[in-house]
Write an enzyme that holds these catalytic residues in place. Sequence first.
Site: not given
Ligand code: DGL
Length: 282
Positions: A81, A200
């Site tokens: 993440c 993301c």
């Molecule tokens: N998948 C996550 C990232 O790479 C977070 C997305 C979220 O929860 O806003 O930032």
Amino acid sequence: MSEIINLPQTPGPIGIFDSGYGGLTIYSEIHRLMPQYDYMYIGDNARAPYGTRSFDVVYEFTRQAVNFLFRSGCHLVILACNTASAKALRNIQQLDLPGMDPSRRVLGIIRPTVESVGDVTKTRHVGVLATEGTIRSMSYPLEIKKLFPDIHVTGKACPMWASLVEADEHLTPGADYFVKRDVEALLAKDPMIDTIILGCTHYPMLLERVRQFVPENIQLLTQGEAVATSLQDYLSRHTSLEQRCTKGGTTIFYTTESDERFREQASRFLRQPVYTNKITLI
Ligand code: DGL
């Protein structure tokens, strides 16, 4: 988490954590490259998205997940993440790990992504599409500057994209509206961009939708492959940690939301049935 707790010392799975479904795009590449290991995945779907949350909240949620994975036997945890990598990784590494077990490791995914960008861009103008938290943290421009000072970085937050994936609305005409709007806003900021990082882990699930609005000469960089290759390299250089990762080829998925819903979405994305448990993170 900085309190001394008794952690299991026997070898265990590799932990992978995301706010929700996005980390599956990282897990799938890691698993494809290294199917021999055991994995434990947490999606904090009940509290996703993290992208608009404050530094303190993302740190606290991430700390809880890492704590759960350590207590469940993981010696190595990947924050799959970007938002957590940008907002929580440093505190966990510097404030929490030393008091728990300095031999355990928590790794982020921004650095390996950045390492891969230098060879791709020709114009040396790179765009980053990511959550508000990641863009505001300036992690991408700062990390890119360290490795490639000649690259010019422009970021654009996409506040709706992760929510669309979490709600399983990402392949709808409604999603196209937000994707088009944000891609066009990024390219208007810097028309010299020839490479866009999808910064993301939820965004590869929107890849086909993004592609429609990006001119063909622009490369779209997803993170899974770079993260998996970098992890393989890391494990080959850290043999004592590698020996504490069990090799049974299994994966356990945990979600903080409905296990039925996670099972359905994750099975569809991974194209195989997955077994899921519901947990509460505290
Ligand atoms: N998948 C996550 C990232 O790479 C977070 C997305 C979220 O929860 O806003 O930032």
